[in-house]
Design an enzyme around this catalytic site. Structure first.
Site, PDB file in Angstrom:
ATOM      1  N   ARG A  66     -62.069 -58.164  76.942  1.00 37.57           N
ATOM      2  CA  ARG A  66     -62.575 -56.978  77.910  1.00 37.57           C
ATOM      3  C   ARG A  66     -63.622 -57.239  78.858  1.00 37.57           C
ATOM      4  NH1 ARG A  66     -62.193 -51.584  74.930  1.00 37.57           N
ATOM      5  NH2 ARG A  66     -62.685 -50.239  76.966  1.00 37.57           N
TER       6      ARG A  66
ATOM      7  N   ARG B 256     -67.792 -45.069  69.656  1.00 39.91           N
ATOM      8  CA  ARG B 256     -66.739 -44.456  70.523  1.00 39.91           C
ATOM      9  C   ARG B 256     -65.997 -43.676  69.941  1.00 39.91           C
ATOM     10  NH1 ARG B 256     -64.443 -45.279  76.441  1.00 39.91           N
ATOM     11  NH2 ARG B 256     -63.902 -47.618  75.075  1.00 39.91           N
TER      12      ARG B 256
ATOM     13  N   LYS C 244     -68.270 -44.074  81.907  1.00 40.27           N
ATOM     14  CA  LYS C 244     -67.321 -43.734  83.543  1.00 40.27           C
ATOM     15  C   LYS C 244     -66.274 -42.493  83.195  1.00 40.27           C
ATOM     16  CE  LYS C 244     -65.333 -47.505  83.713  1.00 40.27           C
ATOM     17  NZ  LYS C 244     -65.866 -48.017  82.379  1.00 40.27           N
TER      18      LYS C 244
ATOM     19  N   ARG D  30     -59.553 -52.129  89.285  1.00 44.53           N
ATOM     20  CA  ARG D  30     -60.174 -53.277  88.505  1.00 44.53           C
ATOM     21  C   ARG D  30     -59.382 -54.644  88.894  1.00 44.53           C
ATOM     22  NH1 ARG D  30     -59.132 -49.554  83.707  1.00 44.53           N
ATOM     23  NH2 ARG D  30     -60.804 -50.560  81.641  1.00 44.53           N
TER      24      ARG D  30
HETATM   25  P1  ADP Z   1     -66.216 -45.915  79.683  1.00 47.77           P
HETATM   26  O1  ADP Z   1     -65.358 -44.336  80.320  1.00 47.77           O
HETATM   27  O2  ADP Z   1     -67.126 -46.435  81.474  1.00 47.77           O
HETATM   28  O3  ADP Z   1     -65.514 -47.208  78.996  1.00 47.77           O
HETATM   29  P2  ADP Z   1     -67.210 -44.287  77.993  1.00 47.77           P
HETATM   30  O4  ADP Z   1     -67.895 -42.359  78.967  1.00 47.77           O
HETATM   31  O5  ADP Z   1     -66.026 -43.820  77.144  1.00 47.77           O
HETATM   32  O6  ADP Z   1     -67.424 -45.258  78.890  1.00 47.77           O
HETATM   33  O7  ADP Z   1     -68.385 -44.235  77.212  1.00 47.77           O
HETATM   34  C1  ADP Z   1     -68.368 -45.379  76.220  1.00 47.77           C
HETATM   35  C2  ADP Z   1     -69.733 -44.869  75.139  1.00 47.77           C
HETATM   36  O8  ADP Z   1     -70.827 -44.854  75.445  1.00 47.77           O
HETATM   37  C3  ADP Z   1     -68.584 -42.853  74.343  1.00 47.77           C
HETATM   38  O9  ADP Z   1     -69.304 -43.089  73.201  1.00 47.77           O
HETATM   39  C4  ADP Z   1     -69.409 -42.089  74.710  1.00 47.77           C
HETATM   40  O10 ADP Z   1     -69.940 -40.970  74.175  1.00 47.77           O
HETATM   41  C5  ADP Z   1     -71.485 -42.729  74.565  1.00 47.77           C
HETATM   42  N1  ADP Z   1     -72.038 -43.046  76.179  1.00 47.77           N
HETATM   43  C6  ADP Z   1     -71.682 -42.894  77.458  1.00 47.77           C
HETATM   44  N2  ADP Z   1     -72.139 -42.478  78.222  1.00 47.77           N
HETATM   45  C7  ADP Z   1     -74.037 -42.622  77.964  1.00 47.77           C
HETATM   46  C8  ADP Z   1     -75.125 -42.677  77.766  1.00 47.77           C
HETATM   47  N3  ADP Z   1     -75.659 -42.508  78.868  1.00 47.77           N
HETATM   48  N4  ADP Z   1     -75.924 -43.596  76.547  1.00 47.77           N
HETATM   49  C9  ADP Z   1     -75.517 -43.085  75.787  1.00 47.77           C
HETATM   50  N5  ADP Z   1     -73.962 -43.536  75.362  1.00 47.77           N
HETATM   51  C10 ADP Z   1     -73.472 -43.301  76.407  1.00 47.77           C
HETATM   52  P1  AMP Z   2     -60.152 -47.891  79.639  1.00 43.74           P
HETATM   53  O1  AMP Z   2     -59.524 -46.872  78.994  1.00 43.74           O
HETATM   54  O2  AMP Z   2     -60.062 -47.599  81.313  1.00 43.74           O
HETATM   55  O3  AMP Z   2     -61.154 -48.712  79.487  1.00 43.74           O
HETATM   56  O4  AMP Z   2     -58.670 -48.746  79.530  1.00 43.74           O
HETATM   57  C1  AMP Z   2     -57.940 -49.609  78.367  1.00 43.74           C
HETATM   58  C2  AMP Z   2     -56.818 -50.181  79.135  1.00 43.74           C
HETATM   59  O5  AMP Z   2     -55.890 -50.083  79.633  1.00 43.74           O
HETATM   60  C3  AMP Z   2     -57.819 -51.996  79.340  1.00 43.74           C
HETATM   61  O6  AMP Z   2     -58.523 -52.710  78.795  1.00 43.74           O
HETATM   62  C4  AMP Z   2     -56.276 -51.802  80.490  1.00 43.74           C
HETATM   63  O7  AMP Z   2     -55.402 -53.050  79.739  1.00 43.74           O
HETATM   64  C5  AMP Z   2     -55.695 -51.153  81.008  1.00 43.74           C
HETATM   65  N1  AMP Z   2     -55.937 -50.516  82.013  1.00 43.74           N
HETATM   66  C6  AMP Z   2     -56.520 -49.661  83.061  1.00 43.74           C
HETATM   67  N2  AMP Z   2     -57.124 -49.243  83.716  1.00 43.74           N
HETATM   68  C7  AMP Z   2     -56.613 -50.896  84.475  1.00 43.74           C
HETATM   69  C8  AMP Z   2     -56.847 -50.673  85.462  1.00 43.74           C
HETATM   70  N3  AMP Z   2     -55.990 -50.460  86.494  1.00 43.74           N
HETATM   71  N4  AMP Z   2     -55.360 -52.167  85.742  1.00 43.74           N
HETATM   72  C9  AMP Z   2     -55.148 -52.626  85.110  1.00 43.74           C
HETATM   73  N5  AMP Z   2     -55.513 -52.487  83.487  1.00 43.74           N
HETATM   74  C10 AMP Z   2     -56.267 -51.447  83.001  1.00 43.74           C
END
Ligand code: ADP
Ligand code: AMP
Length: 215
Positions: free
Chosen positions: A170, A127, A13, A88
Site C-alpha cells: 500500500r 490499528r 485521515k 487516490r
Molecule cells: P488513515 O485513515 O489515514 O489510514 P487512521 O485514522 O486509521 O489512518 O489512523 C491509523 C492508526 O494511527 C490508527 O490506529 C489511529 O488510532 C492511529 N493514529 C491516528 N492519528 C494518530 C496520531 N496523531 N498519533 C498517534 N496515533 C494516531
Molecule cells: P483505506 O480504508 O482508505 O485505507 O482503503 C482500503 C483499501 O480500499 C485500499 O487499499 C484500496 O484497495 C481500496 N480503496 C479505498 N479507496 C480507494 C480509492 N479511492 N481508489 C482505489 N481503491 C480504494
C-alpha cells in the site's frame, strides 16, 4: 465545508475525519469504509473489490468513480463532505472535479497529513477499526473498553490489509499512484500541509484552523 483529507495509509485521515464530522455535522465519506461494508455484505462490488484490497492494490478507477458519484448525490452531503481515501489517482481527481462542477460544490481545501514511514508502520500494526469508521490504536489511542468501539459499541476488528506484506504494498502504491495528487492540488492552490506526527488532538486543532472558515 467541502474538504479532502489526504495522506499515506495510517496518516490519520479517518481519525481526523471522524472528529471533524462530529464537530460540524458533515458526513465522513470514506471509500475504504464503503468498500469494506460491501465486502462484509458480500455484494457483487464487494466480491470484486476484495482481491485488490487484501493485496493492498487500488480498486479500479471506474468502480470508485461510480461509488463517489452516488455518495456525493445523497442528501446528507448537501451541506458538505469530508472525503477520506478519495481521490487516490489523477483520473479519480479529474472525475471528482467534473462531478463537483456539475453539483456546484467546489473543494475548499485538501489537507495533506504528513507522517514519516516508520511511524506509519507502527500505527498500522496496532490499528483496530470499528464498522462505524472509528479507528483505534492499542498504543496511541486505545478504546475505553478493550475490543469495543466507544462510538457505536460494536466489536473492533483488525483489517486484513494491515498485515506487513499488504502495508508494504500500500505504501508503494501510494508513492506511485497517489503522491502525484500533491502537485495536482498544489497547482490549484488547494493543498494545506499538516504535521501529522503530533498527538491526535493537536493535529485536530491544526486541521480545524484550516476547516473552520468553511463551515
Ligand atoms: P488513515 O485513515 O489515514 O489510514 P487512521 O485514522 O486509521 O489512518 O489512523 C491509523 C492508526 O494511527 C490508527 O490506529 C489511529 O488510532 C492511529 N493514529 C491516528 N492519528 C494518530 C496520531 N496523531 N498519533 C498517534 N496515533 C494516531
Ligand atoms: P483505506 O480504508 O482508505 O485505507 O482503503 C482500503 C483499501 O480500499 C485500499 O487499499 C484500496 O484497495 C481500496 N480503496 C479505498 N479507496 C480507494 C480509492 N479511492 N481508489 C482505489 N481503491 C480504494
Amino acid at each position: 465545508m467541502n474538504i479532502i483529507l489526504f495522506g499515506q495509509p495510517g496518516a490519520g485521515k479517518g481519525t481526523q475525519a471522524q472528529k471533524l464530522s462530529k464537530k460540524y455535522g458533515i458526513p465522513q465519506i470514506s471509500t475504504g469504509d464503503i468498500l469494506r461494508a460491501n465486502v462484509k455484505e458480500g455484494t457483487k462490488l464487494g466480491l470484486e473489490a476484495k482481491k485488490y484490497m487484501d493485496a493492498g492494490e487500488l480498486v479500479p478507477d471506474a468502480v470508485l468513480i461510480g461509488i463517489i458519484k452516488d455518495r456525493l448525490l445523497q442528501p446528507d452531503a448537501a451541506n458538505g463532505f469530508l472525503l477520506d481515501g478519495y481521490p487516490r489517482t489523477i483520473p479519480q481527481a479529474d472525475a471528482l472535479a467534473g462531478i463537483l462542477d456539475e453539483i456546484k460544490k467546489p473543494i475548499d481545501a485538501v489537507i495533506n497529513i504528513a507522517v514519516p514511514t516508520p511511524i506509519l508502520l507502527e500505527r498500522l500494526s496496532g490499528r483496530w477499526m470499528s464498522a462505524c469508521g472509528a479507528s483505534y490504536n492499542t498504543v496511541f489511542n486505545p478504546p475505553k473498553k478493550e475490543g469495543v468501539c466507544d462510538v457505536c459499541g460494536d466489536q473492533l476488528f483488525q483489517r486484513p490489509d494491515d498485515t506487513s506484506a499488504a502495508v508494504a504494498n500500500r505504501l508503494e502504491v501510494y508513492q506511485k499512484q497517489t503522491a502525484p495528487l500533491i502537485d495536482y492540488y498544489k497547482g490549484k492552490g488547494l493543498l494545506k500541509d499538516i504535521d501529522g506526527t503530533k498527538d491526535i488532538d493537536v493535529v485536530f486543532e491544526e486541521i480545524d484552523k484550516i476547516a473552520a472558515p468553511f463551515k
